[in-house]
Design a protein around this motif. Structure first.
Motif, PDB file in Angstrom:
ATOM      1  N   UNK A  64       0.823  -1.199   0.000  1.00 37.89           N
ATOM      2  CA  UNK A  64       0.000   0.000   0.000  1.00 37.89           C
ATOM      3  C   UNK A  64       0.865   1.260   0.000  1.00 37.89           C
ATOM      4  N   UNK A  65       0.490   2.208  -0.838  1.00 40.41           N
ATOM      5  CA  UNK A  65       1.111   3.538  -0.888  1.00 40.41           C
ATOM      6  C   UNK A  65       2.608   3.500  -1.204  1.00 40.41           C
ATOM      7  N   UNK A  66       3.072   2.415  -1.810  1.00 45.86           N
ATOM      8  CA  UNK A  66       4.503   2.379  -2.150  1.00 45.86           C
ATOM      9  C   UNK A  66       4.843   3.368  -3.248  1.00 45.86           C
ATOM     10  N   UNK A  67       3.827   3.879  -3.989  1.00 44.49           N
ATOM     11  CA  UNK A  67       4.105   4.924  -4.968  1.00 44.49           C
ATOM     12  C   UNK A  67       4.655   6.170  -4.283  1.00 44.49           C
ATOM     13  N   UNK A  68       4.240   6.411  -3.011  1.00 41.08           N
ATOM     14  CA  UNK A  68       4.713   7.579  -2.269  1.00 41.08           C
ATOM     15  C   UNK A  68       6.057   7.324  -1.598  1.00 41.08           C
ATOM     16  N   UNK A  69       6.327   6.059  -1.272  1.00 40.75           N
ATOM     17  CA  UNK A  69       7.601   5.699  -0.646  1.00 40.75           C
ATOM     18  C   UNK A  69       7.877   4.230  -0.963  1.00 40.75           C
ATOM     19  N   UNK A  70       8.768   3.949  -1.901  1.00 42.52           N
ATOM     20  CA  UNK A  70       8.994   2.559  -2.329  1.00 42.52           C
ATOM     21  C   UNK A  70       9.979   1.784  -1.462  1.00 42.52           C
ATOM     22  N   UNK A  71      10.393   2.359  -0.327  1.00 46.27           N
ATOM     23  CA  UNK A  71      11.465   1.740   0.459  1.00 46.27           C
ATOM     24  C   UNK A  71      11.129   0.306   0.862  1.00 46.27           C
ATOM     25  N   UNK A  72       9.922   0.062   1.366  1.00 52.60           N
ATOM     26  CA  UNK A  72       9.570  -1.280   1.824  1.00 52.60           C
ATOM     27  C   UNK A  72       9.566  -2.280   0.669  1.00 52.60           C
ATOM     28  N   UNK A  73       9.043  -1.869  -0.480  1.00 51.94           N
ATOM     29  CA  UNK A  73       9.052  -2.779  -1.640  1.00 51.94           C
ATOM     30  C   UNK A  73      10.471  -3.092  -2.076  1.00 51.94           C
ATOM     31  N   UNK A  74      11.318  -2.081  -2.100  1.00 53.42           N
ATOM     32  CA  UNK A  74      12.693  -2.316  -2.536  1.00 53.42           C
ATOM     33  C   UNK A  74      13.424  -3.251  -1.571  1.00 53.42           C
ATOM     34  N   UNK A  75      13.175  -3.080  -0.275  1.00 50.13           N
ATOM     35  CA  UNK A  75      13.790  -3.988   0.704  1.00 50.13           C
ATOM     36  C   UNK A  75      13.255  -5.413   0.542  1.00 50.13           C
ATOM     37  N   UNK A  76      11.943  -5.535   0.293  1.00 48.85           N
ATOM     38  CA  UNK A  76      11.371  -6.866   0.086  1.00 48.85           C
ATOM     39  C   UNK A  76      11.998  -7.534  -1.136  1.00 48.85           C
ATOM     40  N   UNK A  77      12.191  -6.777  -2.204  1.00 49.91           N
ATOM     41  CA  UNK A  77      12.821  -7.330  -3.394  1.00 49.91           C
ATOM     42  C   UNK A  77      14.226  -7.806  -3.118  1.00 49.91           C
TER      43      UNK A  77
END
Length: 694
Positions: free
Chosen positions: A168-181
């Motif tokens: 959710x809301x990773x368009x505003x802050x992609x940090x969590x998605x990038x760490x998950x990747x």
């Protein structure tokens, strides 16, 4: 820069549902050569290599290779992609299945409607702790161990090879998605991982999830194909990078395509749109409709002032995608589309005979009559000249299939049944074109029709008659015009970010740091593709809407544009698109930066004018729609026609890989570049059009 004197050839290859089209442009002589090979669904690279070898056995002389493919699209449509798992926020694992909770329009009054099975079953959708809000602020900390465990469940317990990640809301802050990747790729290096923010940085959680899932679904298929093709091309001497066409125009290196394969999903049709835009600009045509007829589908696009319509949200087989894409209208009908009788009604498509078994006339096991079989039955195609005489077809078998499967059930004769196949196709085509013209306040009679693809020159003049379009253009090498468009392409990529701010002077100035960040990403991508500073340019755009609206219109920004200028452009575009503008506050929804790396392009070459009248090489009986009966059609070879020639209908023009058919109320002229112009016979329209294009 590549030394084109030592390596003068540029190649473009387009894979269709039935044939692979390969086009070679010789930068030294200006010659354009075409070769076709059958599509090989079981091993797609084999068909590409066969088509290419017919033009250049040794690829050491090739300075550029651009490729368009519908392999990813077909994987989605035929449900032949990878098994995918989803990792998202805890409590939101059902977002992809709930979607918008909307019933498709075509089933609105179907009270027994049940949605199709979800592509990713619930057991393969997992939630993990961690959360950011709509402003990008962290409200719950990311948990590396939870992501690693979710990955273990999907990979080891469910045996998955592809994972989509959307928070959710990773368009505003992609940090969590990038760490998950990073966590997933380190723990499971053999697994494909698709992050939503690697593809799009826009709001709408469901649409962004769907985009990431579709990317994960086709990534293993497309990446394996690109790797095999690259390896085999290198073995044959190709030293420059392979480039893949983007769905929204422009090309990118194969390495970049691997990071976001979904952006190539409509790369084949995109080549035709780029070529159409190029021709419109070169010929000075303000309003152009592209009409691309292949073996399995018809793709159309509106082009105004040389610019194709573009959208940033599309849908493929009911799955929404947030990617830049040409505003195409596609119907499932083409040369290989099967005609059939359903409860006394004739239908054409969407089922296709494809390359295997193909139409009945191919003699490869097909039993259902197709559009190609109907064309042979009506005399539009010559069995002896099919694909330039390189392919044997059986017109008797085609006519028998039309008689047995269509004429007898409908209670009409064979010719009438075959003609009805084209009438049904025309009705469907007219409907698709009206969606992108009449329904947007555009009059199709003010447009020129550009007909290409294997069956486009045959169907284009028919469509023009139905819609009252004065002129149909058949370009040079129409069967491979999509490949021609790929040769006209620059390197392109787009970056975007949702912002949602009021459109005024202060807020517009405040967007500068955000634009600077997007431009830094854009310059980095251009550098990765070997584009030097003088070759590259960046284009800024803002998506604007009236406050309270859901959808937006894109407005290009010029240097030093102020809020008033942008507002004026938005109001004017809204007025031209929808017939009105409103006195309401406006908002900026999304920022976009398009990175463009310019590539050299072949120029249009003028042809020598005719030194005598056009001469037919024969004639044959065919069905004339102007009179509704069989008539004698003189047959011409395209290579014998030159600027200045005028051919009254009915007539047929053959060029091996395509056949142009004009009827008794039409006339054919040739423009200065060798394009065929089919015009309405009355009123002298053909003379005016020829002068404009010369």
């Amino acid at each position: 820069m590549t030394d084109t004197n030592k390596r003068p050839l540029r190649l473009a290859v387009d894979i269709g549902g039935t044939f692979v089209d390969a086009l070679a442009y010789d930068g030294t002589t200006g010659a354009i050569s075409l070769n076709k090979a059958s599509t090989t669904p079981a091993e797609p690279a084999a068909g590409v290599l066969e088509a290419v070898e017919g033009l250049a056995g040794d690829l050491a002389s090739v300075s550029a290779f651009v490729h368009g493919t519908t392999l990813g699209l077909n994987a989605i449509l035929q449900r032949r992609g990878a098994d995918v798992g989803i990792i998202t926020n805890e409590g939101f694992r059902d977002l992809f299945e709930v979607a918008r909770a909307a019933i498709p329009t075509e089933h609105m009054y179907n009270f027994s409607y049940a949605p199709p099975p979800v592509l990713v079953p619930r057991r393969r959708r997992l939630g993990v702790p961690g959360r950011v809000d709509a402003q990008g602020q962290v409200v719950a900390e990311f948990d590396d161990d939870a992501v690693r465990e979710a990955g273990r469940v999907l990979v080891e317990e469910h045996g998955l090879s592809s994972i989509a990640v959307c928070f959710l809301h990773s368009y505003a802050n992609p940090e969590h998605e990038q760490r998950a990747g990073a966590v997933l790729r380190e723990a499971f290096p053999h697994v494909s991982v698709s992050l939503s923010t690697d593809i799009t940085r826009e709001y709408r959680e469901y649409e962004r999830t769907s985009t990431a899932v579709m990317d994960a679904y086709i990534r293993p298929v497309l990446n394996d194909y690109i790797s095999v093709l690259e390896s085999r091309l290198r073995e044959r001497g190709l030293s420059d990078p392979l480039h893949i066409m983007r769905s929204g125009g422009g090309a990118m290196t194969a390495d970049l395509a691997r990071t976001a394969p979904l952006t190539t999903v409509l790369s084949g049709p995109a080549g035709g749109v780029v070529g159409a835009g190029y021709l419109a600009s070169e010929l000075g045509i303000e309003h152009l409709l592209s009409f691309d007829v292949g073996g399995t589908s018809i793709d159309s696009c509106v082009i105004v002032d040389g610019e194709p319509g573009e959208v940033h949200e599309a849908s493929i087989d009911s799955f929404p995608l947030l990617i830049p894409i040409f505003d195409l209208r596609t119907i499932g009908a083409g040369g290989g589309s099967i005609a059939w009788v359903d409860d006394g009604l004739l239908r054409v498509g969407p089922h296709s005979a494809g390359a295997v078994p193909g139409p009945v006339a191919y003699g490869q096991g097909g039993t259902e009559p197709t559009v190609t079989d109907a064309a042979l039955t009506l005399g539009y195609l010559d069995a002896r000249e099919f694909l330039g005489g390189k392919m044997d077809v059986d017109p008797v078998a085609a006519a028998d299939a039309v008689r047995d499967r269509l004429a007898e059930p409908l209670g009409v004769d064979t010719a009438e049944a075959a003609a009805s196949v084209f009438r049904v196709m025309m009705a469907r085509s007219v409907g698709a074109l009206r969606e992108i013209t009449v329904e947007r306040g555009l009059d199709p009679r003010e447009f020129t029709l550009l007909a290409f693809g294997g069956a486009g020159p045959m169907l284009g003049p028919m469509l023009a008659r139905e819609m009252g379009i004065a002129t149909t253009i058949v370009p040079r090498v129409p069967a491979a015009f999509s490949a021609f468009g790929m040769l006209m392409s620059d390197l392109e990529y787009e970056f975007s970010s949702t912002v949602l701010r009021s459109l005024d002077g202060e807020s517009l100035a405040g967007l500068e740091p955000l634009f600077a960040d997007l431009e830094e990403q854009a310059r980095s991508v251009l550098a990765e593709q070997g584009v030097s500073g003088e070759q590259g340019r960046l284009v800024r755009r803002v998506d604007v809407r009236y406050r309270g609206q859901e959808h937006t219109l894109g407005i290009d920004l010029e240097p030093h544009d102020g809020a008033t200028t942008v507002l004026d452009r938005f109001h004017e575009l809204h007025r031209s698109r929808y017939g009105h503008a409103m006195d309401e506050p406006c908002e900026v929804m999304t920022l976009r930066v398009r990175a463009v790396g310019s590539l050299p392009k072949p120029a249009l070459a003028r042809e020598e004018p005719a030194d005598g009248p056009a001469g037919a090489v024969g004639s044959r009986k065919a069905f004339d729609l102007a009179v509704g009966a069989l008539a004698e059609f003189p047959v011409y070879r395209r290579e014998d026609l030159a600027p200045g020639h005028r051919v009254p209908g009915p007539a047929i023009v053959e060029e091996g890989t395509a056949t142009t058919v004009l009827f008794g109320d039409q006339v054919l002229t040739i423009d200065a570049y060798g394009h065929l112009l089919v015009n309405a016979a009355q009123g002298g329209t053909e003379e005016t059009t020829r002068e404009e294009h010369s």
